[in-house]
Design a protein around this motif. Sequence first.
Motif: not given
Length: 560
Positions: A320-341
Amino acid sequence: MTHDHDLVLRPTARQTEAALNPPAGRNGGDLVVETLQGLGATTVFGLPGQHALGMFDALRRSSLAYVGLRVENNAGFAADAYGRITGEAAPLLLSTGPGALMSLAALQEAAAASAPVLAIGSQIPSAGLGGGRHGYLHELRDQQASFRDIVKSVHTVRTASQIPSAIAAAWESALTAPHGPVWVEIPQDVLLAGTTLPVVTAMDATPRDLVPRPELTAVAAHLLSDAVRPAIIAGGGVVRSDATGKLLALAEKLDAPVVTTFGGKGAFPWEHPLSLQSWLEDRHTTDLLEDADVLLVVGSGLGELSSNYHTFAPRGRVIQIEADLGKLESNHPALGIHADARLALSALLETVEERRDEAAAERVRTLLTKVRERIAAQDLTLEQQVLASVRAALPDTSPSFWDMTILGYWAWSAFDARRPNTMHSAQGAGGLGYGFPAALGAAAADRTRPVLAVSGDGGAMYSIAELATARQYDLPVTWLIVDDGGYGILREYMTDAFGEATATELTRPDFVALAESFGVPAVRTTPESLREDLSRALAEPGPSVVVLPALLRMFAPTHL
């Protein structure tokens, strides 16, 4: 020793002369508009009120274009659309108390959709601040508290010298990924007090880049390169970061099918061999995504709509690539990448190894055939005809703005947004009345192409006053109103759930006569003549209204 920054910070003789001799007759309101100009703003939206008059008086001494709407919430929707279309922060000028509070639903939509809105509101005089009850008009015990749960950041001004820095900080916050609305608050006396401060010139509020961590990019690239059945979910973050070209290149390099969320319409070419389109309320689509051994989610939090009402249960590895930190892995476990798409996709594109999968396009064709067969079995010819007519009438480059209405719900899944950043709706927060005022904001951003708004008769009643705005500024917006005599989707929901509907039937005006009373040309159409009437309206300069009396039905989604 001379440092480079000394050259930047040292004023020129002309700057010194101008600073020492500012023009007379300025006040705190002038500092507001000068700061906005210095940050690069060209257009502001709003509605005046007693405590905010210092800002509005200063507008006439500035080069800023002002678009005034008739209801603060509609002004917020217009600013939201301006921000979505331009990618710039859209200033929204509001008054205290009732004026400010009227904008909250629009700011909630801007927050949900990551639209950069810079709301600047007035306050009661400084002497009345502090949580008491002083009896001032429009007074709230804590006005900021009403905004904190919605906006990205709150910025408070108590003296004139704080105005430029506070607005610049808010501007940077609004445009730092993820984009969003911000709130600046300035007391009435600060806006009205004369000032001898120098004129505000260029301000630097460059948003910070949100760069992916290289070790996470390396792991993601390894997973995708070795995947057997990769798939991609592309959300609104792809469109907002102007990453559609990067997404296309990555999908083709991986031979990975791509589905776009409702907020990500236009992120991937609709007719591409790898395009799963946007049929998210469909179990066949959900099955294909669950079957992916590596699923790349870009710019989406996988919320209720994007996860087929939380029935989606991926079995493979999720990135999951997501700029909004609060949404990172909020619904599913993932390799979370906090970044601009865009930055993350660029890094992946340079890192992944090319893979070929001849079966990928066949899986896409099979899926879309199943979807078409499911829809065809539901006897929904009228709905498909109407949507096809809208698509045929609308120029490819024209933006469209869809209210929360049955035709809008159809468009989420079935409408081909042929260019990125051309289809927008209120599906983030789900408030009624978005379509028409948002279209006005988009038209204010670019008058060279017609803009389409789509509403039901219920949602249209939220925005009727803005026909005056459309006429006053001669904005090229065509408003399609689908008139079914009530809140059509709620009628369906209640009938399905309870056997009959309550509070959904509406007395409504003659929309054609009403539009014409504002000086806006209008026509009543039929499903058979919709394409021609809509094409003609879009081709004419200025605003127009097309009314379609029709009872549309929603296709049955499949969750199980």
